[in-house]
Design a protein around this motif. Structure first.
Motif, PDB file in Angstrom:
ATOM      1  N   GLU B  29       0.826  -1.209   0.000  1.00  0.00           N
ATOM      2  CA  GLU B  29       0.000   0.000   0.000  1.00  0.00           C
ATOM      3  C   GLU B  29       0.861   1.260   0.000  1.00  0.00           C
ATOM      4  N   ALA B  30       0.337   2.286  -0.644  1.00  0.00           N
ATOM      5  CA  ALA B  30       0.949   3.618  -0.589  1.00  0.00           C
ATOM      6  C   ALA B  30      -0.171   4.641  -0.447  1.00  0.00           C
ATOM      7  N   ALA B  31       0.094   5.722   0.316  1.00  0.00           N
ATOM      8  CA  ALA B  31      -0.952   6.694   0.626  1.00  0.00           C
ATOM      9  C   ALA B  31      -1.060   7.834  -0.389  1.00  0.00           C
ATOM     10  N   ASN B  32      -0.117   7.888  -1.314  1.00  0.00           N
ATOM     11  CA  ASN B  32      -0.206   8.895  -2.394  1.00  0.00           C
ATOM     12  C   ASN B  32       0.774   8.519  -3.502  1.00  0.00           C
ATOM     13  N   GLY B  33       0.733   9.274  -4.579  1.00  0.00           N
ATOM     14  CA  GLY B  33       1.568   8.941  -5.728  1.00  0.00           C
ATOM     15  C   GLY B  33       3.057   8.999  -5.428  1.00  0.00           C
ATOM     16  N   GLN B  34       3.464   9.958  -4.597  1.00  0.00           N
ATOM     17  CA  GLN B  34       4.886  10.080  -4.294  1.00  0.00           C
ATOM     18  C   GLN B  34       5.377   8.875  -3.493  1.00  0.00           C
ATOM     19  N   GLU B  35       4.578   8.451  -2.512  1.00  0.00           N
ATOM     20  CA  GLU B  35       4.952   7.258  -1.732  1.00  0.00           C
ATOM     21  C   GLU B  35       5.092   6.050  -2.657  1.00  0.00           C
ATOM     22  N   ALA B  36       4.176   5.951  -3.609  1.00  0.00           N
ATOM     23  CA  ALA B  36       4.213   4.824  -4.545  1.00  0.00           C
ATOM     24  C   ALA B  36       5.455   4.898  -5.433  1.00  0.00           C
ATOM     25  N   LEU B  37       5.751   6.103  -5.929  1.00  0.00           N
ATOM     26  CA  LEU B  37       6.960   6.268  -6.751  1.00  0.00           C
ATOM     27  C   LEU B  37       8.208   5.891  -5.961  1.00  0.00           C
ATOM     28  N   ASP B  38       8.235   6.301  -4.690  1.00  0.00           N
ATOM     29  CA  ASP B  38       9.386   5.971  -3.835  1.00  0.00           C
ATOM     30  C   ASP B  38       9.548   4.452  -3.732  1.00  0.00           C
ATOM     31  N   LEU B  39       8.441   3.742  -3.603  1.00  0.00           N
ATOM     32  CA  LEU B  39       8.504   2.279  -3.512  1.00  0.00           C
ATOM     33  C   LEU B  39       9.046   1.671  -4.807  1.00  0.00           C
ATOM     34  N   LEU B  40       8.611   2.201  -5.934  1.00  0.00           N
ATOM     35  CA  LEU B  40       9.115   1.691  -7.216  1.00  0.00           C
ATOM     36  C   LEU B  40      10.614   1.977  -7.347  1.00  0.00           C
ATOM     37  N   GLN B  41      11.002   3.148  -6.888  1.00  0.00           N
ATOM     38  CA  GLN B  41      12.415   3.541  -7.034  1.00  0.00           C
ATOM     39  C   GLN B  41      13.355   2.700  -6.171  1.00  0.00           C
ATOM     40  N   VAL B  42      12.823   2.145  -5.063  1.00  0.00           N
ATOM     41  CA  VAL B  42      13.694   1.297  -4.237  1.00  0.00           C
ATOM     42  C   VAL B  42      13.570  -0.180  -4.636  1.00  0.00           C
ATOM     43  N   GLY B  43      12.862  -0.458  -5.717  1.00  0.00           N
ATOM     44  CA  GLY B  43      12.915  -1.799  -6.260  1.00  0.00           C
ATOM     45  C   GLY B  43      11.635  -2.603  -6.280  1.00  0.00           C
ATOM     46  N   LEU B  44      10.561  -2.089  -5.682  1.00  0.00           N
ATOM     47  CA  LEU B  44       9.289  -2.819  -5.793  1.00  0.00           C
ATOM     48  C   LEU B  44       8.863  -2.812  -7.264  1.00  0.00           C
ATOM     49  N   HIS B  45       8.488  -3.958  -7.774  1.00  0.00           N
ATOM     50  CA  HIS B  45       8.079  -4.023  -9.177  1.00  0.00           C
ATOM     51  C   HIS B  45       6.756  -4.802  -9.269  1.00  0.00           C
ATOM     52  N   PRO B  46       5.630  -4.133  -8.989  1.00  0.00           N
ATOM     53  CA  PRO B  46       4.342  -4.832  -8.991  1.00  0.00           C
ATOM     54  C   PRO B  46       3.886  -5.149 -10.410  1.00  0.00           C
ATOM     55  N   ASP B  47       2.993  -6.135 -10.519  1.00  0.00           N
ATOM     56  CA  ASP B  47       2.381  -6.414 -11.819  1.00  0.00           C
ATOM     57  C   ASP B  47       1.318  -5.374 -12.134  1.00  0.00           C
ATOM     58  N   LEU B  48       0.731  -4.836 -11.061  1.00  0.00           N
ATOM     59  CA  LEU B  48      -0.436  -3.966 -11.222  1.00  0.00           C
ATOM     60  C   LEU B  48      -0.400  -2.866 -10.169  1.00  0.00           C
ATOM     61  N   CYS B  49      -0.756  -1.639 -10.591  1.00  0.00           N
ATOM     62  CA  CYS B  49      -0.991  -0.552  -9.636  1.00  0.00           C
ATOM     63  C   CYS B  49      -2.458  -0.158  -9.716  1.00  0.00           C
ATOM     64  N   LEU B  50      -3.125  -0.094  -8.572  1.00  0.00           N
ATOM     65  CA  LEU B  50      -4.491   0.421  -8.480  1.00  0.00           C
ATOM     66  C   LEU B  50      -4.356   1.849  -7.975  1.00  0.00           C
ATOM     67  N   VAL B  51      -4.783   2.813  -8.777  1.00  0.00           N
ATOM     68  CA  VAL B  51      -4.405   4.207  -8.525  1.00  0.00           C
ATOM     69  C   VAL B  51      -5.630   5.097  -8.353  1.00  0.00           C
ATOM     70  N   ASP B  52      -5.742   5.697  -7.179  1.00  0.00           N
ATOM     71  CA  ASP B  52      -6.764   6.716  -6.957  1.00  0.00           C
ATOM     72  C   ASP B  52      -6.340   7.989  -7.696  1.00  0.00           C
ATOM     73  N   TRP B  53      -7.302   8.852  -8.004  1.00  0.00           N
ATOM     74  CA  TRP B  53      -6.946  10.095  -8.697  1.00  0.00           C
ATOM     75  C   TRP B  53      -6.642  11.218  -7.700  1.00  0.00           C
ATOM     76  N   ASN B  54      -7.631  11.536  -6.859  1.00  0.00           N
ATOM     77  CA  ASN B  54      -7.495  12.686  -5.955  1.00  0.00           C
ATOM     78  C   ASN B  54      -6.761  12.285  -4.680  1.00  0.00           C
ATOM     79  N   MET B  55      -5.513  12.686  -4.583  1.00  0.00           N
ATOM     80  CA  MET B  55      -4.708  12.400  -3.395  1.00  0.00           C
ATOM     81  C   MET B  55      -3.828  13.607  -3.109  1.00  0.00           C
ATOM     82  N   PRO B  56      -3.480  13.813  -1.839  1.00  0.00           N
ATOM     83  CA  PRO B  56      -2.538  14.879  -1.533  1.00  0.00           C
ATOM     84  C   PRO B  56      -1.125  14.491  -1.986  1.00  0.00           C
ATOM     85  N   VAL B  57      -0.234  15.443  -1.977  1.00  0.00           N
ATOM     86  CA  VAL B  57       1.196  15.293  -2.304  1.00  0.00           C
ATOM     87  C   VAL B  57       1.406  15.028  -3.800  1.00  0.00           C
TER      88      VAL B  57
END
Lengths: 162, 127
Positions: B29-57
């Motif tokens: 789980e990630a609470a916003n797009g930046q948190e999710a990007l950070d996870l990808l940048q440290v090596g998480l490579h999911p098959d799928l991202c479920l992405v909300d539109w309206n989020m802070p940050v």
């Protein structure tokens, strides 16, 4: 048609708001029974959550709940049992997400592009601006607790009505 | 199969996690797009991202745009799960690189149907 009538005509209709609210409730909270719409909304809410719609149509969608109702909603969404302790942040998150879904769908009922704000959750009754007019009020009961959903439309400013 | 669930609402992340686990996915789980990007940048490579539109940050649209800039992440399937239902917004998200779009409120069946369309449904899950 004067400006006030035009505002009401351009705003979401109660029957449509009712339908989408019931759909939101049924999708995530069905195990506590359906949302009963049409009950007396005149209660003193402990929590209110709102989202603002801005664009071709301007307004605010609000959800008002009792603490007990908000707790049940939160437990249901988080799949927690009745003994689980909740903090205010849990309630804020859950009722904020509910009004986000209702508001997002209300936005789809109005013409033209609009933007939806992030939810704002506060203690007590929802306070609308003096330039806003209530165009929808749904009094409801869910899990034996009262709640209300309102839609306020932005009144034309004096400059716009000249 | 692994899903990254990106939504600022903890309740919504939990609902989506339950659905994804029932469908046989692991979930982060990630609470916003930046948190999710950070996870990808440290090596998480999911098959799928479920992405909300309206989020802070960082909102979901910006997240999709950023992910699509990176060659190594092009195989990640991006599915918007959001209250944004305006046609123009849906078209914008798809043009930015999202593969599918689910409007809240949704049912578990709706998520499963979309995953089947994307070829990500797993045999035997949700039987």
């Amino acid at each position: 048609m004067n400006a006030e009538q035009a505002l009401v005509a351009a705003s979401p209709k109660p029957a449509d708001v009712r339908m989408l609210t019931e759909e939101v409730w049924a999708s995530f909270l069905a195990e506590h029974g359906p949302l009963q719409v049409g009950t007396d909304p005149d209660f003193a809410p402990d929590w209110s959550a709102s989202v603002t719609v801005k664009g071709e149509w301007n307004g605010v969608v609000a959800l008002e709940m009792s603490t007990s109702g908000a707790q049940q909603l939160t437990r249901s969404m988080l799949a927690l049992d009745s003994a689980a302790e909740l903090v205010d942040g849990d309630l804020v998150d859950a009722i904020g997400e509910m009004v986000n879904m209702i508001g997002g769908n209300v936005k789809s009922l109005v013409r033209g592009p609009c933007r939806l704000s992030l939810p704002l959750v506060t203690a007590g009754r929802f306070l609308h601006g003096s330039a806003q007019r209530e165009v929808v009020r749904l009094g409801c009961t869910w899990a034996r607790e009262p709640l209300a959903i309102t839609v306020h439309a932005g009144r034309p400013t004096p400059r716009e009505t000249r | 199969m692994h899903a990254l669930i990106i939504d600022d609402s903890r309740a919504m992340r939990l609902i989506l996690r339950r659905i994804m686990v029932e469908l046989g996915f692991g979930a982060t789980e990630a609470a916003n797009g930046q948190e999710a990007l950070d996870l990808l940048q440290v090596g998480l490579h999911p098959d799928l991202c479920l992405v909300d539109w309206n989020m802070p940050v960082m909102d979901g649209y910006d997240f999709v745009t950023e992910v699509r800039k990176v060659r190594e992440w092009r195989d990640i399937t991006l599915m918007m799960v959001t209250t944004e239902s305006e046609h123009a917004q849906i078209v914008r998200a798809l043009a930015a690189g999202a593969h599918e779009y689910v409007i809240k409120p949704f049912t578990a069946d709706a998520i499963r149907d979309k995953l089947e369309l994307l070829g990500l449904a797993q045999d035997g899950a949700f039987a």
